[in-house]
Scaffold this motif. Structure first.
Motif, PDB file in Angstrom:
ATOM      1  N   HIS A  39      20.830  83.331  17.194  1.00 59.97           N
ATOM      2  CA  HIS A  39      22.085  83.914  16.712  1.00 59.97           C
ATOM      3  C   HIS A  39      23.185  82.896  16.938  1.00 59.97           C
ATOM      4  N   PHE A  40      23.659  82.330  15.833  1.00 64.81           N
ATOM      5  CA  PHE A  40      24.774  81.398  15.961  1.00 64.81           C
ATOM      6  C   PHE A  40      25.886  81.759  14.988  1.00 64.81           C
ATOM      7  N   LEU A  41      27.041  81.150  15.214  1.00 67.96           N
ATOM      8  CA  LEU A  41      28.229  81.413  14.414  1.00 67.96           C
ATOM      9  C   LEU A  41      28.657  80.121  13.736  1.00 67.96           C
ATOM     10  N   VAL A  42      29.062  80.225  12.491  1.00 65.50           N
ATOM     11  CA  VAL A  42      29.644  79.073  11.791  1.00 65.50           C
ATOM     12  C   VAL A  42      31.056  79.462  11.386  1.00 65.50           C
ATOM     13  N   ILE A  43      32.005  78.611  11.751  1.00 60.61           N
ATOM     14  CA  ILE A  43      33.419  78.944  11.532  1.00 60.61           C
ATOM     15  C   ILE A  43      34.142  77.759  10.901  1.00 60.61           C
ATOM     16  N   PRO A  44      35.147  78.042  10.076  1.00 63.25           N
ATOM     17  CA  PRO A  44      35.999  76.958   9.594  1.00 63.25           C
ATOM     18  C   PRO A  44      36.887  76.469  10.734  1.00 63.25           C
ATOM     19  N   LYS A  45      37.181  75.182  10.753  1.00 63.60           N
ATOM     20  CA  LYS A  45      38.115  74.690  11.780  1.00 63.60           C
ATOM     21  C   LYS A  45      39.531  75.180  11.502  1.00 63.60           C
ATOM     22  N   GLU A  46      39.847  75.334  10.234  1.00 60.30           N
ATOM     23  CA  GLU A  46      41.153  75.914   9.896  1.00 60.30           C
ATOM     24  C   GLU A  46      41.186  77.364  10.349  1.00 60.30           C
ATOM     25  N   HIS A  47      42.292  77.771  10.941  1.00 57.93           N
ATOM     26  CA  HIS A  47      42.395  79.172  11.356  1.00 57.93           C
ATOM     27  C   HIS A  47      42.614  80.053  10.137  1.00 57.93           C
TER      28      HIS A  47
END
Ligand code: 5GP
Ligand code: ZN
Length: 112
Positions: free
Chosen positions: A37-45
């Protein structure tokens, strides 16, 4: 801005990082709901899926490219789920856009 995931991107809060590039960051979820279980997020908020606009949406396509690559590298070759929660009624608990990737390693992992 006081944002947990911005602090993780900046390294102010430690995380179990899997990958980062100019625009996205990937790390293991602290409370896994699947064997992987991992998360991928944009660096931009970007606060939530509801805050995706024509101006910032390109990173979402890149998130899915990264998910395709990382899921293969991590052995999820039999498939996985990608989940995004939106807002209070959607179960979103961290106000920074994130994509959960949930799966399990195939028996053939690791390769070789
Ligand atoms: P949401 O409920 O907003 O869709 O998902 C937030 C996710 O972030 C949850 O699965 C939760 O376990 C994870 N999370 C919350 N705080 C931390 C943290 O400090 N580090 C990591 N790695 N994950 C976190
Ligand atoms: Zn943020």
């Amino acid at each position: 801005m006081d944002c947990l995931f911005c602090s993780i991107i900046e390294g102010k809060i430690p995380s179990n990082k899997i990958y980062e590039d100019d625009s996205v960051f990937a790390f293991y979820d602290i409370d896994p709901q699947a064997p992987v279980h991992f998360l991928v997020i944009p660096k931009e908020h970007i606060a939530s899926p509801a805050a995706i606009t024509p101006e910032n949406s390109a990173v979402v396509a890149h998130v899915f490219e990264v998910i395709a690559r990382l899921s293969q590298e991590l052995g999820l070759e039999n498939g996985y789920r990608v989940v995004t929660n939106c807002g209070k009624d959607g179960g979103q608990s961290v106000g920074h856009l994130h994509f959960h990737v949930l799966g399990k390693r195939s028996l053939a992992w690791p390769p070789g």
